[in-house]
Write a protein that holds these residues in place. Structure first.
Motif, PDB file in Angstrom:
ATOM      1  N   TYR A 105       0.688  -1.258   0.067  1.00  0.00           N
ATOM      2  CA  TYR A 105       0.059   0.087  -0.123  1.00  0.00           C
ATOM      3  C   TYR A 105       0.912   1.480   0.002  1.00  0.00           C
ATOM      4  N   TYR A 106       1.752   1.135   0.607  1.00  0.00           N
ATOM      5  CA  TYR A 106       2.848   2.370   0.484  1.00  0.00           C
ATOM      6  C   TYR A 106       3.406   2.396  -1.002  1.00  0.00           C
ATOM      7  N   THR A 107       3.542   1.381  -1.660  1.00  0.00           N
ATOM      8  CA  THR A 107       3.988   1.360  -2.969  1.00  0.00           C
ATOM      9  C   THR A 107       2.823   2.071  -3.922  1.00  0.00           C
ATOM     10  N   MET A 108       1.751   1.444  -3.697  1.00  0.00           N
ATOM     11  CA  MET A 108       0.751   2.139  -4.345  1.00  0.00           C
ATOM     12  C   MET A 108       0.470   3.761  -4.151  1.00  0.00           C
ATOM     13  N   VAL A 109       0.605   4.185  -3.098  1.00  0.00           N
ATOM     14  CA  VAL A 109       0.476   5.725  -2.686  1.00  0.00           C
ATOM     15  C   VAL A 109       1.866   6.525  -3.322  1.00  0.00           C
ATOM     16  N   THR A 110       2.827   5.890  -3.216  1.00  0.00           N
ATOM     17  CA  THR A 110       4.017   6.620  -3.670  1.00  0.00           C
ATOM     18  C   THR A 110       4.684   6.427  -5.009  1.00  0.00           C
ATOM     19  N   GLU A 111       4.121   5.151  -5.616  1.00  0.00           N
ATOM     20  CA  GLU A 111       4.451   4.711  -7.155  1.00  0.00           C
ATOM     21  C   GLU A 111       3.325   4.806  -8.021  1.00  0.00           C
TER      22      GLU A 111
END
Length: 290
Positions: A255-261
């Motif tokens: 989810y961190y990856t979704m928000v940042t990338e």
């Protein structure tokens, strides 16, 4: 053994039990009195905060985000948006309803982050009054989506999917012995998620559900500064409360990856909210032990 000796023995036993029961009764009364006294002292302290000062009852600060609870971040962001003076109480995080956060304002207790925001907005200043009825309906739908849907995906990842349960390492609010109670804690969370419904799905299915939620926010946000336009309103507090957990309290998660990338406008949105309402962000963070 003669009858007199028997009666004497029974009498001594009853005396001992009576003494023990009396001591237990005195202990229970003392503990109850101390709790009542403590509540009265706390009430005096909260009432002494000053007129129109909000005493925000919440869990302690985190190392990377001021609140480990999305609802704590949501509510304090709103209070800052509305210009309230805030006094933090992290010793009594749960309300009479067992929910956190809650507030005391001018001697009155209020619970549930959304009900608090609705009440204060109606009696102070609404940041959504300029919206059309259609826009208000859209804002309401987004608030419900993040608080009642996206949130449960966060809970599932945080305590069940993440093998290291890294959320425990991002704050000192969890007691040191909590790691020994993880199996019990996970059982209760798994049961709650099953009742809610998201716990009945596979990890891959939940991942896709969360992706769709984040994609919906990203598409509607577009290049606007805030979700409903140029100025922030109440729904931004709810969205920021949830997205902030994914950005700052879910390291190495998908989810961190979704928000940042995958949806970078969501990261920029969070940074705008942080800059506008949390200029003291770094100052209020708890310091991790060395």
């Amino acid at each position: 053994m003669c009858l007199l000796d028997l009666l004497t023995g029974i009498g001594d036993t009853l005396w001992e039990y009576g003494t023990l029961l009396t001591l237990l009764f005195v202990m229970v009364c003392t503990i109850s009195a101390l709790r009542t006294w403590k509540k009265e002292q706390l009430r005096k302290e909260w009432n002494a905060a000053g007129k129109d000062v909000v005493v925000l009852h919440t869990f302690g600060r985190g190392y990377t985000c001021p609140h480990m609870s999305p609802f704590g971040l949501k509510l304090e962001t709103y209070l800052r948006m509305a210009g309230y003076k805030i006094q933090i109480d992290d010793q009594n995080p749960k309300s009479s309803k067992g929910k956190s956060p809650w507030i005391t304002l001018n001697g009155v207790d209020m619970t549930d982050s959304q009900l608090i925001i609705d009440h204060l907005s109606a009696n102070n200043k609404s940041f959504s009054s300029h919206l059309s009825d259609k826009e208000k309906a859209i804002a309401n739908a987004f608030q419900i989506m993040v608080d009642e849907h996206l949130y449960w995906g966060l809970v599932r990842y945080r305590y069940l999917t993440d093998p290291h349960v890294r959320v425990l390492q991002l704050t000192s609010i969890f007691p040191k012995w909590i790691k020994y109670m993880l199996s019990v804690m996970k059982h209760k969370i798994r049961k709650a998620l099953h009742v809610q419904g998201i716990g009945r799905h596979s990890d891959a299915e939940v991942l896709e559900i969360m992706r769709k939620d984040l994609e919906s926010i990203s598409i509607y946000l577009g290049e606007k500064p805030f979700i409903m336009g140029d100025e922030p309103c109440e729904v931004d507090c709810a969205i920021f409360g949830q997205l902030g957990q994914l950005l700052w309290n879910a390291p190495d998660s998908p989810y961190y990856t979704m928000v940042t990338e995958d949806f970078p406008n969501l990261q920029q949105y969070c940074l705008r909210m942080k800059e506008k309402f949390w200029p003291d962000w770094e100052e209020v963070l708890d310091k991790p032990p060395k």
